[in-house]
Design a protein around this motif. Structure first.
Motif, PDB file in Angstrom:
ATOM      1  N   HIS A   1     -18.418   9.486  33.814  1.00  0.00           N
ATOM      2  CA  HIS A   1     -18.590   8.194  33.124  1.00  0.00           C
ATOM      3  C   HIS A   1     -17.342   7.760  32.386  1.00  0.00           C
ATOM      4  N   LYS A   2     -16.160   8.267  32.786  1.00  0.00           N
ATOM      5  CA  LYS A   2     -14.923   7.795  32.164  1.00  0.00           C
ATOM      6  C   LYS A   2     -14.175   6.868  33.136  1.00  0.00           C
ATOM      7  N   GLY A   3     -14.825   6.530  34.243  1.00  0.00           N
ATOM      8  CA  GLY A   3     -14.185   5.637  35.209  1.00  0.00           C
ATOM      9  C   GLY A   3     -13.098   6.306  36.026  1.00  0.00           C
ATOM     10  N   VAL A   4     -13.148   7.629  36.100  1.00  0.00           N
ATOM     11  CA  VAL A   4     -12.150   8.381  36.856  1.00  0.00           C
ATOM     12  C   VAL A   4     -12.885   9.208  37.891  1.00  0.00           C
ATOM     13  N   SER A   5     -12.407   9.236  39.142  1.00  0.00           N
ATOM     14  CA  SER A   5     -13.105  10.052  40.123  1.00  0.00           C
ATOM     15  C   SER A   5     -12.674  11.509  39.978  1.00  0.00           C
ATOM     16  N   VAL A   6     -13.625  12.415  40.168  1.00  0.00           N
ATOM     17  CA  VAL A   6     -13.368  13.841  40.016  1.00  0.00           C
ATOM     18  C   VAL A   6     -13.508  14.515  41.372  1.00  0.00           C
ATOM     19  N   THR A   7     -12.491  15.228  41.802  1.00  0.00           N
ATOM     20  CA  THR A   7     -12.549  15.901  43.101  1.00  0.00           C
ATOM     21  C   THR A   7     -12.276  17.398  42.938  1.00  0.00           C
ATOM     22  N   ARG A   8     -12.587  18.170  43.988  1.00  0.00           N
ATOM     23  CA  ARG A   8     -12.307  19.606  43.976  1.00  0.00           C
ATOM     24  C   ARG A   8     -11.579  20.002  45.254  1.00  0.00           C
ATOM     25  N   LEU A   9     -10.951  21.140  45.250  1.00  0.00           N
ATOM     26  CA  LEU A   9     -10.308  21.649  46.459  1.00  0.00           C
ATOM     27  C   LEU A   9     -11.385  21.947  47.497  1.00  0.00           C
ATOM     28  N   ALA A  10     -11.049  21.737  48.775  1.00  0.00           N
ATOM     29  CA  ALA A  10     -11.986  22.066  49.840  1.00  0.00           C
ATOM     30  C   ALA A  10     -12.060  23.577  50.026  1.00  0.00           C
ATOM     31  N   HIS A  11     -13.253  24.069  50.359  1.00  0.00           N
ATOM     32  CA  HIS A  11     -13.404  25.454  50.809  1.00  0.00           C
ATOM     33  C   HIS A  11     -13.260  25.479  52.319  1.00  0.00           C
ATOM     34  N   GLY A  12     -12.791  26.575  52.870  1.00  0.00           N
ATOM     35  CA  GLY A  12     -12.704  26.666  54.322  1.00  0.00           C
ATOM     36  C   GLY A  12     -11.902  27.868  54.774  1.00  0.00           C
ATOM     37  N   VAL A  13     -11.628  27.888  56.082  1.00  0.00           N
ATOM     38  CA  VAL A  13     -10.885  28.993  56.670  1.00  0.00           C
ATOM     39  C   VAL A  13      -9.414  28.884  56.243  1.00  0.00           C
ATOM     40  N   PRO A  14      -8.814  29.940  55.661  1.00  0.00           N
ATOM     41  CA  PRO A  14      -7.393  29.880  55.333  1.00  0.00           C
ATOM     42  C   PRO A  14      -6.579  29.667  56.605  1.00  0.00           C
ATOM     43  N   VAL A  15      -5.495  28.889  56.516  1.00  0.00           N
ATOM     44  CA  VAL A  15      -4.643  28.664  57.685  1.00  0.00           C
ATOM     45  C   VAL A  15      -4.048  30.005  58.122  1.00  0.00           C
ATOM     46  N   GLY A  16      -4.197  30.334  59.398  1.00  0.00           N
ATOM     47  CA  GLY A  16      -3.736  31.629  59.887  1.00  0.00           C
ATOM     48  C   GLY A  16      -4.768  32.729  59.718  1.00  0.00           C
ATOM     49  N   GLY A  17      -5.932  32.385  59.146  1.00  0.00           N
ATOM     50  CA  GLY A  17      -6.948  33.400  58.892  1.00  0.00           C
ATOM     51  C   GLY A  17      -7.781  33.711  60.124  1.00  0.00           C
ATOM     52  N   GLU A  18      -8.246  34.943  60.241  1.00  0.00           N
ATOM     53  CA  GLU A  18      -9.105  35.324  61.356  1.00  0.00           C
ATOM     54  C   GLU A  18     -10.555  35.344  60.892  1.00  0.00           C
ATOM     55  N   LEU A  19     -11.413  34.704  61.684  1.00  0.00           N
ATOM     56  CA  LEU A  19     -12.816  34.563  61.293  1.00  0.00           C
ATOM     57  C   LEU A  19     -13.470  35.905  61.033  1.00  0.00           C
ATOM     58  N   ASP A  20     -13.102  36.894  61.879  1.00  0.00           N
ATOM     59  CA  ASP A  20     -13.739  38.198  61.805  1.00  0.00           C
ATOM     60  C   ASP A  20     -13.517  38.863  60.441  1.00  0.00           C
ATOM     61  N   TYR A  21     -12.434  38.519  59.783  1.00  0.00           N
ATOM     62  CA  TYR A  21     -12.110  39.148  58.506  1.00  0.00           C
ATOM     63  C   TYR A  21     -12.536  38.314  57.307  1.00  0.00           C
ATOM     64  N   LEU A  22     -13.151  37.154  57.573  1.00  0.00           N
ATOM     65  CA  LEU A  22     -13.479  36.219  56.506  1.00  0.00           C
ATOM     66  C   LEU A  22     -14.817  36.587  55.878  1.00  0.00           C
ATOM     67  N   ASP A  23     -14.958  36.387  54.577  1.00  0.00           N
ATOM     68  CA  ASP A  23     -16.238  36.672  53.938  1.00  0.00           C
ATOM     69  C   ASP A  23     -17.262  35.611  54.336  1.00  0.00           C
ATOM     70  N   ASP A  24     -18.548  35.953  54.237  1.00  0.00           N
ATOM     71  CA  ASP A  24     -19.631  35.078  54.692  1.00  0.00           C
ATOM     72  C   ASP A  24     -19.645  33.758  53.944  1.00  0.00           C
ATOM     73  N   GLY A  25     -19.392  33.803  52.641  1.00  0.00           N
ATOM     74  CA  GLY A  25     -19.439  32.588  51.827  1.00  0.00           C
ATOM     75  C   GLY A  25     -18.427  31.563  52.299  1.00  0.00           C
ATOM     76  N   THR A  26     -17.204  32.014  52.578  1.00  0.00           N
ATOM     77  CA  THR A  26     -16.156  31.096  53.022  1.00  0.00           C
ATOM     78  C   THR A  26     -16.492  30.519  54.381  1.00  0.00           C
ATOM     79  N   LEU A  27     -17.007  31.387  55.273  1.00  0.00           N
ATOM     80  CA  LEU A  27     -17.350  30.945  56.623  1.00  0.00           C
ATOM     81  C   LEU A  27     -18.469  29.911  56.568  1.00  0.00           C
ATOM     82  N   ALA A  28     -19.452  30.168  55.713  1.00  0.00           N
ATOM     83  CA  ALA A  28     -20.566  29.214  55.565  1.00  0.00           C
ATOM     84  C   ALA A  28     -20.056  27.884  55.028  1.00  0.00           C
ATOM     85  N   ALA A  29     -19.158  27.928  54.063  1.00  0.00           N
ATOM     86  CA  ALA A  29     -18.602  26.698  53.481  1.00  0.00           C
ATOM     87  C   ALA A  29     -17.792  25.928  54.516  1.00  0.00           C
ATOM     88  N   ALA A  30     -17.044  26.686  55.349  1.00  0.00           N
ATOM     89  CA  ALA A  30     -16.216  26.037  56.369  1.00  0.00           C
ATOM     90  C   ALA A  30     -17.077  25.364  57.432  1.00  0.00           C
TER      91      ALA A  30
END
Lengths: 204, 204
Positions: A166-195
Motif C-alpha cells: 500500500h505504498k504504491g510500489v511494486s514488490v518482487t522476489r527472485l525467481a526459484h528454479g534450476v541453477p544455470v549449469g545445474g543437473e536435475l539429478d542433484y537438485l533438491d525436491d523443493g527447487t525442482l518443484a518450484a522450477a
C-alpha cells in the motif's frame, strides 16, 4: 612450547590466534597462513597489515543503503547512471557484491545487515529496515526482495513486503528454479518443484 | 563496481586482493573474510593489523636452528631441559610445530627451510644444510631425519644422511606404518607394505 606452536603469548602465537578467527581458517590453516605471512614479510604481511589499518579508518557503511565503501554515500548511490526507480533489498554486503557480479541489476540497493531470527533474538529494530521507509517515495517503482532462500531469509522478506504494501510500489522476489549449469539429478525436491511450477513456454 | 566487489583500487578491494593470497583463502572466501573483518573492526581487524605489524619486526629465524621466534636463539635452543644429544631435522617450521604437538620429542631441531627439488631449482645451497654441520660434534649422539615422506623429502633425507655419515653420529628416520586411528581399507598400498615389513611382536 607446550602448545606445539610458537611460544604461547608471543607475537607469532597472537597472530595465529587472530587469523584463526577468520571465516574459512581453522587452527591448522591459521598456522599455515602465519608461516606464509612470515615467509613473505615485505610482499604480503606488511601490505596486508597496512591495508587493514587503512580499511579500519576508511571503510564505512553508506548511510543511505548500508553498502560498505570508502565514501558516503557509496559509489553505487552516487552513480547517476543507476536506475533510481528500483531498489534491491539484500541481507548483507556480500549478497550485494554477488548481484553486482551477475551484471543483471542496474538499480540501487538496501542492505538490511542480516535477517530476522527468533533463535538469535534478532528483531526488526536490529536490522536497517527503518532506513528503507523514507526511500519508498517517487521515483521508486519497484522493490526487489533478494533475500536468501532460507527460512529466516524468507521470513524477513515476508515481513519487509508487509511494510511496503500500500505504498504504491511494486514488490518482487527472485525467481526459484534450476541453477544455470545445474543437473536435475542433484537438485533438491523443493527447487525442482518450484522450477516445474514456474515453467515457461520454450523459446526455441 | 564492474568487478562485482567493492570499488576497484579502493581500500576494501586492496584488502580482499591481499587476503586472497593467504593459503586456504580463494577470492570468494577472501571477500567473506574482508566483510567479517569490517564487521569486527575493533575486536578483530585492529588487533590483527597490529599483530602483523608486530610480527613483522619481532619474529625472526633462530640463527642456530632456523625456528621462527621472537628471540634468537629461539626458546627451544635456549631451553636447558632439552636433550642436547639429539637433533631433529625438519623441512619447515610447521613440521617442527607438528612434532612439538606430538609431545614425543625432547631434543632440539634443525629447520632446513624446504627440500631439494630439481624441478624448482632448489639445491643444497638454498637450504640451511651448511648450518647443520657445526652442530654435529659432541654431545650430539643422534640426528633424526623427520622429512616429509614425499619423493623430494626422501631425496633430501638421503642427501643429508650422506653428509652426516662417518661423523660419529647415528642417523635415524621416522617409522612408516599405519596412522593411529587409521583404517587399513583406506590406506595406500605403499604404507600398508611398509607397515607389514616393519611388523613387531605383539605386546599383550
Amino acid at each position: 612450547m607446550a602448545s606445539g606452536g610458537p611460544e604461547p603469548g608471543g607475537a607469532l602465537d597472537r597472530l595465529i590466534q587472530l587469523l584463526a578467527k577468520l571465516p574459512g581458517l581453522g587452527p591448522r590453516s591459521a598456522r599455515r597462513a602465519a608461516l606464509h605471512l612470515i615467509a613473505r614479510r615485505e610482499a604480503l604481511m606488511g601490505p596486508l597489515s597496512a591495508a587493514m589499518a587503512e580499511a579500519l579508518v576508511a571503510v564505512k557503511a553508506c548511510s543511505l543503503c548500508g553498502n560498505m565503501d570508502t565514501s558516503d554515500p557509496c559509489a553505487i548511490c552516487r552513480d547517476p547512471g543507476r536506475d533510481q526507480g528500483v531498489i534491491c533489498v539484500v541481507e548483507g554486503v556480500g549478497d550485494l557484491w554477488a548481484i553486482e557480479r551477475s551484471g543483471a541489476f542496474r538499480g540501487r540497493y538496501h542492505v538490511l545487515g542480516g535477517h530476522l531470527s527468533a533463535i538469535d533474538g534478532i528483531g526488526p529494530d536490529d536490522l536497517r529496515i527503518a532506513g528503507l521507509m523514507p526511500r519508498l517515495g517517487p521515483p521508486l517503482r519497484e522493490v526487489v526482495l533478494a533475500l536468501n532462500a532460507t527460512v529466516d531469509g524468507q521470513t524477513t522478506a515476508h515481513y519487509v513486503a508487509g511494510l511496503i504494501e500500500h505504498k504504491g510500489v511494486s514488490v518482487t522476489r527472485l525467481a526459484h528454479g534450476v541453477p544455470v549449469g545445474g543437473e536435475l539429478d542433484y537438485l533438491d525436491d523443493g527447487t525442482l518443484a518450484a522450477a516445474l511450477k514456474a515453467r515457461r513456454p520454450s523459446e526455441s
